[in-house]
Enzyme design. Sequence first.
Site, PDB file in Angstrom:
ATOM      1  N   TYR A  99      -0.468  -1.485  -2.941  1.00  0.00           N
ATOM      2  CA  TYR A  99       0.937  -0.894  -2.224  1.00  0.00           C
ATOM      3  C   TYR A  99       1.963  -1.278  -1.025  1.00  0.00           C
ATOM      4  CZ  TYR A  99      -2.029   1.372  -6.013  1.00  0.00           C
ATOM      5  OH  TYR A  99      -2.945   2.094  -7.205  1.00  0.00           O
ATOM      6  N   GLY A 151     -16.069   9.287  -3.283  1.00  0.00           N
ATOM      7  CA  GLY A 151     -14.860   9.040  -4.430  1.00  0.00           C
ATOM      8  C   GLY A 151     -16.099   9.683  -5.815  1.00  0.00           C
ATOM      9  N   ARG A 152     -15.837   8.542  -6.618  1.00  0.00           N
ATOM     10  CA  ARG A 152     -16.485   9.378  -8.552  1.00  0.00           C
ATOM     11  C   ARG A 152     -17.286  10.281  -7.970  1.00  0.00           C
ATOM     12  NH1 ARG A 152     -15.946   3.497  -8.913  1.00  0.00           N
ATOM     13  NH2 ARG A 152     -13.676   2.909  -9.406  1.00  0.00           N
ATOM     14  N   ARG A 170      -5.086   4.719   5.609  1.00  0.00           N
ATOM     15  CA  ARG A 170      -5.940   3.977   4.915  1.00  0.00           C
ATOM     16  C   ARG A 170      -5.567   2.276   4.880  1.00  0.00           C
ATOM     17  NH1 ARG A 170      -8.949   5.001  -1.456  1.00  0.00           N
ATOM     18  NH2 ARG A 170     -10.764   5.121   0.086  1.00  0.00           N
TER      19      ARG A 170
END
Length: 366
Positions: A187, A324-325, A235
Site C-alpha cells: 500500500y 488472523g483467519r 505494520r
Amino acid sequence: MNLDPLFQPLQLGELTLPNRVLMPPMTRSRAAQPGDVPTALMAEYYAQRASAGLIVSEGTWIAPLGKGYARTPGIHTQAQIDGWRLVTDAVHAAGGRIFAQLWHVGRLSHSSLLDGQPPVSSTARQAEGVNVFIDNADGTPGFVQASKPRALDQAEIAQIVEQYRQAARNAMAAGFDGVELHAANGYLVNQFLDSGANDRTDRYGGSLPNRLRFLDEVTQALVDGTGAAQRVGVRLAPLTTLNGCVDADPVTTYTAAAKRLGELAIGYLHIAEADWDDAPDMPVDFKQQLRAVFPGVLVYAGKYTGERARQALSEGWADLVGFGRPFVANPDLPQRLRVNAPLAEHERATLFGGDARGLTDYPLMA
C-alpha cells in the site's frame, strides 16, 4: 507454577493487555452503503472477539483517494466516525481494547472507486497483475485489475501527511485506544519505502533516507494526532513481495525503518510475515536484528499456531502474536488457545462482503 507465555499480561502505553493474543486487521467489506459507514453488525463482530489482548480494526481509509476496495469503512466523515463509535463502545463494554488501522492504498485501487480519478502513488508505475475488489455496474461484487496511477507531487504528499494526522484525531474522537499505520502489503507507504516501487528522484526517492521520509513524516503525524507515541503502532512486511512491492535489500531497508520507528518511541511494531502455503519462513536472525534496534513492543503475524506463538514469546523476539483467519471462525480464540481446543474453519465464500453469515454467526466453544 506453569506460566503460559500467551497468557501473561503486557503493558502497552497506558493499556494493560491481559494476554499476548492479537486480532490483526482483516478486510471484511461490510460497511454500510452509501458512505462506507461502520455498522451495528460490525460492532457485534468486534465485540464478540474482545477477549483478544488487542484488536486492530480492518483497514480504514483516511481520505477518498485512499480507498481501494468496495465496502471498506472510512474514518473521514462524521457519519463514519459515529459508526466507529458504535464499534469501540461495544468492544470496551465487552472488556476489550481496539486500535484503528489507518489505510491509504495508493496505486492499489480502481478509478470506479475514486469517482473516475486515477489512483495516486510514489510513481506512475502500475501494479501489474494485481486485482482489487469493486462493485460491478450491476451491483454484484468482483475483482478487476488495479488502475494505472499517477505520481504524487510534493505538495500532495504534504496534504496526505495532514490527512493521516486528521484521521488519527478522528480515530481518537471515535473512541479508539490508538491507531496502527498500514505501511505493509504494497500500500501507499510501502510504495515509497521499497526501492522496486519507487523511482522518484526528489527528496522522497532514491537513497534509503529519502525512501524512509514518507514513513517518518506520517508516523510523526499520527503521534501528534493521537497525542502520544505509545498510542501508535506501525505494520511492516519486510520480506514479502505482495502487490508488486519489492526491495533490493530488504534487511537493510527494514532494519533502518525499525530503528527510526524506535527513535520515535511508538508503542509497537507489527511485522506481517508471508502467510501463503509455501511461503518461506522469516529467518530468526533477522527477527533478532529487529529486536536489537526496536525497543518497543514487537508483534508478529502470519500462520502462527499456539505452539509457534509460545515459542516466539519464549525466545524473546516477539511480545504479541497475531492470529488472523483463526479469529474469523473462532470468536473465543484466546480461550481455545488456552485449553488447546480444536479450531473451527472459516467459510471462504463469506470473507468479503455479505451480511451476518460468516461474520457473527460462528459459535462459541461448547
